[in-house]
Write a protein that holds these residues in place. Structure first.
Motif, PDB file in Angstrom:
ATOM      1  N   ARG A 116      16.898  39.644  66.419  1.00 48.62           N
ATOM      2  CA  ARG A 116      18.000  39.408  67.361  1.00 48.62           C
ATOM      3  C   ARG A 116      17.828  40.223  68.646  1.00 48.62           C
ATOM      4  O   ARG A 116      18.695  40.214  69.506  1.00 48.62           O
ATOM      5  CB  ARG A 116      19.335  39.788  66.711  1.00 48.62           C
ATOM      6  N   LYS A 117      16.742  40.978  68.719  1.00 46.15           N
ATOM      7  CA  LYS A 117      16.435  41.853  69.849  1.00 46.15           C
ATOM      8  C   LYS A 117      17.445  42.997  69.976  1.00 46.15           C
ATOM      9  O   LYS A 117      17.664  43.540  71.056  1.00 46.15           O
ATOM     10  CB  LYS A 117      16.301  41.083  71.154  1.00 46.15           C
ATOM     11  N   ASP A 118      18.057  43.364  68.852  1.00 46.97           N
ATOM     12  CA  ASP A 118      18.964  44.507  68.797  1.00 46.97           C
ATOM     13  C   ASP A 118      18.145  45.692  68.286  1.00 46.97           C
ATOM     14  O   ASP A 118      18.233  46.096  67.124  1.00 46.97           O
ATOM     15  CB  ASP A 118      20.144  44.194  67.869  1.00 46.97           C
ATOM     16  N   TYR A 119      17.321  46.239  69.179  1.00 49.69           N
ATOM     17  CA  TYR A 119      16.365  47.275  68.791  1.00 49.69           C
ATOM     18  C   TYR A 119      17.043  48.586  68.410  1.00 49.69           C
ATOM     19  O   TYR A 119      16.555  49.304  67.533  1.00 49.69           O
ATOM     20  CB  TYR A 119      15.344  47.484  69.904  1.00 49.69           C
ATOM     21  N   LYS A 120      18.171  48.883  69.032  1.00 48.81           N
ATOM     22  CA  LYS A 120      18.898  50.105  68.703  1.00 48.81           C
ATOM     23  C   LYS A 120      19.359  50.062  67.237  1.00 48.81           C
ATOM     24  O   LYS A 120      19.203  51.042  66.501  1.00 48.81           O
ATOM     25  CB  LYS A 120      20.092  50.261  69.647  1.00 48.81           C
ATOM     26  N   SER A 121      19.921  48.934  66.817  1.00 45.40           N
ATOM     27  CA  SER A 121      20.358  48.801  65.423  1.00 45.40           C
ATOM     28  C   SER A 121      19.177  48.797  64.475  1.00 45.40           C
ATOM     29  O   SER A 121      19.219  49.422  63.409  1.00 45.40           O
ATOM     30  CB  SER A 121      21.180  47.521  65.232  1.00 45.40           C
ATOM     31  N   SER A 122      18.117  48.112  64.855  1.00 42.77           N
ATOM     32  CA  SER A 122      16.928  48.068  64.010  1.00 42.77           C
ATOM     33  C   SER A 122      16.400  49.481  63.763  1.00 42.77           C
ATOM     34  O   SER A 122      16.079  49.855  62.626  1.00 42.77           O
ATOM     35  CB  SER A 122      15.849  47.201  64.660  1.00 42.77           C
ATOM     36  N   LEU A 123      16.358  50.294  64.805  1.00 39.65           N
ATOM     37  CA  LEU A 123      15.904  51.678  64.677  1.00 39.65           C
ATOM     38  C   LEU A 123      16.854  52.485  63.784  1.00 39.65           C
ATOM     39  O   LEU A 123      16.414  53.278  62.947  1.00 39.65           O
ATOM     40  CB  LEU A 123      15.776  52.324  66.058  1.00 39.65           C
ATOM     41  N   LYS A 124      18.152  52.244  63.937  1.00 39.36           N
ATOM     42  CA  LYS A 124      19.147  52.935  63.109  1.00 39.36           C
ATOM     43  C   LYS A 124      18.909  52.637  61.620  1.00 39.36           C
ATOM     44  O   LYS A 124      18.931  53.547  60.789  1.00 39.36           O
ATOM     45  CB  LYS A 124      20.557  52.499  63.517  1.00 39.36           C
ATOM     46  N   TYR A 125      18.626  51.384  61.285  1.00 37.93           N
ATOM     47  CA  TYR A 125      18.400  51.017  59.882  1.00 37.93           C
ATOM     48  C   TYR A 125      17.073  51.589  59.366  1.00 37.93           C
ATOM     49  O   TYR A 125      16.988  51.998  58.212  1.00 37.93           O
ATOM     50  CB  TYR A 125      18.454  49.505  59.697  1.00 37.93           C
ATOM     51  N   GLU A 126      16.070  51.634  60.220  1.00 37.01           N
ATOM     52  CA  GLU A 126      14.799  52.241  59.806  1.00 37.01           C
ATOM     53  C   GLU A 126      14.972  53.743  59.559  1.00 37.01           C
ATOM     54  O   GLU A 126      14.409  54.291  58.616  1.00 37.01           O
ATOM     55  CB  GLU A 126      13.709  51.991  60.851  1.00 37.01           C
ATOM     56  N   ASN A 127      15.778  54.399  60.392  1.00 36.14           N
ATOM     57  CA  ASN A 127      16.035  55.828  60.189  1.00 36.14           C
ATOM     58  C   ASN A 127      16.828  56.074  58.906  1.00 36.14           C
ATOM     59  O   ASN A 127      16.576  57.045  58.193  1.00 36.14           O
ATOM     60  CB  ASN A 127      16.753  56.422  61.402  1.00 36.14           C
ATOM     61  N   ALA A 128      17.755  55.188  58.601  1.00 39.31           N
ATOM     62  CA  ALA A 128      18.506  55.305  57.342  1.00 39.31           C
ATOM     63  C   ALA A 128      17.568  55.084  56.157  1.00 39.31           C
ATOM     64  O   ALA A 128      17.676  55.760  55.123  1.00 39.31           O
ATOM     65  CB  ALA A 128      19.654  54.299  57.317  1.00 39.31           C
ATOM     66  N   LYS A 129      16.634  54.171  56.336  1.00 37.10           N
ATOM     67  CA  LYS A 129      15.675  53.880  55.264  1.00 37.10           C
ATOM     68  C   LYS A 129      14.785  55.090  54.971  1.00 37.10           C
ATOM     69  O   LYS A 129      14.553  55.407  53.802  1.00 37.10           O
ATOM     70  CB  LYS A 129      14.820  52.673  55.667  1.00 37.10           C
ATOM     71  N   ILE A 130      14.338  55.786  55.990  1.00 32.95           N
ATOM     72  CA  ILE A 130      13.454  56.930  55.750  1.00 32.95           C
ATOM     73  C   ILE A 130      14.184  58.023  54.982  1.00 32.95           C
ATOM     74  O   ILE A 130      13.592  58.719  54.155  1.00 32.95           O
ATOM     75  CB  ILE A 130      12.811  57.478  57.052  1.00 32.95           C
ATOM     76  N   GLU A 131      15.483  58.166  55.208  1.00 35.95           N
ATOM     77  CA  GLU A 131      16.259  59.167  54.464  1.00 35.95           C
ATOM     78  C   GLU A 131      16.281  58.841  52.978  1.00 35.95           C
ATOM     79  O   GLU A 131      16.252  59.737  52.133  1.00 35.95           O
ATOM     80  CB  GLU A 131      17.681  59.288  55.024  1.00 35.95           C
ATOM     81  N   ILE A 132      16.311  57.578  52.648  1.00 39.46           N
ATOM     82  CA  ILE A 132      16.269  57.157  51.244  1.00 39.46           C
ATOM     83  C   ILE A 132      14.861  57.339  50.688  1.00 39.46           C
ATOM     84  O   ILE A 132      14.673  57.860  49.586  1.00 39.46           O
ATOM     85  CB  ILE A 132      16.715  55.682  51.109  1.00 39.46           C
ATOM     86  N   LEU A 133      13.855  56.932  51.455  1.00 41.51           N
ATOM     87  CA  LEU A 133      12.473  57.024  50.983  1.00 41.51           C
ATOM     88  C   LEU A 133      12.054  58.466  50.709  1.00 41.51           C
ATOM     89  O   LEU A 133      11.240  58.722  49.824  1.00 41.51           O
ATOM     90  CB  LEU A 133      11.516  56.368  51.980  1.00 41.51           C
ATOM     91  N   LYS A 134      12.628  59.410  51.440  1.00 44.83           N
ATOM     92  CA  LYS A 134      12.303  60.827  51.233  1.00 44.83           C
ATOM     93  C   LYS A 134      12.675  61.292  49.824  1.00 44.83           C
ATOM     94  O   LYS A 134      12.138  62.275  49.332  1.00 44.83           O
ATOM     95  CB  LYS A 134      13.042  61.700  52.246  1.00 44.83           C
ATOM     96  N   LYS A 135      13.582  60.581  49.176  1.00 40.05           N
ATOM     97  CA  LYS A 135      14.045  60.952  47.836  1.00 40.05           C
ATOM     98  C   LYS A 135      13.160  60.379  46.731  1.00 40.05           C
ATOM     99  O   LYS A 135      13.375  60.666  45.565  1.00 40.05           O
ATOM    100  CB  LYS A 135      15.482  60.461  47.629  1.00 40.05           C
ATOM    101  N   LEU A 136      12.168  59.580  47.112  1.00 37.88           N
ATOM    102  CA  LEU A 136      11.310  58.910  46.137  1.00 37.88           C
ATOM    103  C   LEU A 136       9.883  59.438  46.232  1.00 37.88           C
ATOM    104  O   LEU A 136       9.452  59.873  47.307  1.00 37.88           O
ATOM    105  CB  LEU A 136      11.332  57.398  46.382  1.00 37.88           C
TER     106      LEU A 136
ATOM    107  N   TYR B 189       6.782  48.765  66.471  1.00 37.24           N
ATOM    108  CA  TYR B 189       7.159  47.548  67.199  1.00 37.24           C
ATOM    109  C   TYR B 189       8.446  47.735  68.003  1.00 37.24           C
ATOM    110  O   TYR B 189       8.563  47.232  69.128  1.00 37.24           O
ATOM    111  CB  TYR B 189       7.306  46.366  66.243  1.00 37.24           C
ATOM    112  N   ILE B 190       9.411  48.455  67.424  1.00 43.25           N
ATOM    113  CA  ILE B 190      10.664  48.710  68.146  1.00 43.25           C
ATOM    114  C   ILE B 190      10.368  49.474  69.437  1.00 43.25           C
ATOM    115  O   ILE B 190      10.835  49.098  70.515  1.00 43.25           O
ATOM    116  CB  ILE B 190      11.656  49.506  67.266  1.00 43.25           C
ATOM    117  N   PHE B 191       9.563  50.537  69.330  1.00 38.07           N
ATOM    118  CA  PHE B 191       9.249  51.328  70.516  1.00 38.07           C
ATOM    119  C   PHE B 191       8.378  50.554  71.495  1.00 38.07           C
ATOM    120  O   PHE B 191       8.494  50.732  72.706  1.00 38.07           O
ATOM    121  CB  PHE B 191       8.617  52.662  70.121  1.00 38.07           C
ATOM    122  N   LEU B 192       7.523  49.676  70.988  1.00 37.74           N
ATOM    123  CA  LEU B 192       6.719  48.825  71.867  1.00 37.74           C
ATOM    124  C   LEU B 192       7.625  47.907  72.684  1.00 37.74           C
ATOM    125  O   LEU B 192       7.454  47.774  73.901  1.00 37.74           O
ATOM    126  CB  LEU B 192       5.728  48.010  71.029  1.00 37.74           C
TER     127      LEU B 192
END
Length: 195
Positions: A124-144, A162-165
């Motif tokens: 949807r070209k909502d890169y800010k939200s996409s980045l927010k969800y990726e950051n939330a994902k890394i917090e979960i992945l750190k627990k595994l 890709y988001i930063f690109l």
């Protein structure tokens, strides 16, 4: 062919489960039938069996199964062109799992759902939200354990690349693509072609 064979076996197992009256196996076989129909491109049939699985007593006690069925439903809605409904269903699944912070299977599923939501926001070209969800994902992945999440880490770093690109932050893009490459290299990914 495999999907048709899987469907046949799942339907037979479902007949047996129904005869036994075992809610766990009824829900499990409804889920398998729904997945087979989804893979066969028969979304309306899949949705019917997803609803049947959701209605089983066993399912009402298993939040992970509920979330997986909601995501399967969202996938089918998306294929049928109901993208907004699919988007909302992803959040329903996340909401269902929000208080589950210890079970590795549930944490993994949450990270998978966040990937779906992030990808949708990116489309949807909502890169800010996409980045927010990726950051939330890394917090979960750190627990595994890292060895169990190599693919997820690589995907997360690549998505951030890709988001930063897209947002013209080339240094950050390069950094994240290299991080993804580093995870693959560290784990001797067989698909990695290096000299």
């Amino acid at each position: 062919y495999k999907n048709e064979e899987s469907l046949k076996y799942s339907q037979k197992a479902n007949e047996i489960a129904l005869e036994m009256g075992d809610s766990k196996w009824i829900a499990t076989t409804y889920n398998q039938i729904a997945r087979a129909y989804t893979n066969m491109g028969k979304q309306k049939e899949a949705l019917l069996y997803i609803d049947k699985a959701m209605a089983e007593e066993y399912t009402s006690t298993k939040v992970l199964l509920q979330a997986k069925l909601i995501i399967l439903k969202a996938n089918n809605h998306s294929i049928l062109g109901m993208k907004d409904l699919a988007w909302r269903k992803n959040f329903d699944a996340l909401d269902l799992l929000k208080n589950e912070n210890k079970d590795p299977k549930i944490l993994y599923e949450r990270s998978t759902i966040l990937s779906l939501v992030s990808n949708n926001a990116f489309e949807r070209k909502d890169y800010k939200s996409s980045l927010k969800y990726e950051n939330a994902k890394i917090e979960i992945l750190k627990k595994l354990p890292e060895e169990s999440i190599q693919r997820n880490l690589t995907e997360m770093y690549n998505m951030k690349g890709y988001i930063f690109l897209e947002t013209k932050k080339l240094d950050s893009s390069l950094y994240h693509f290299n991080k993804g490459f580093g995870v693959k290299k560290k784990n001797n990914d067989p698909l990695l072609f290096t000299e």
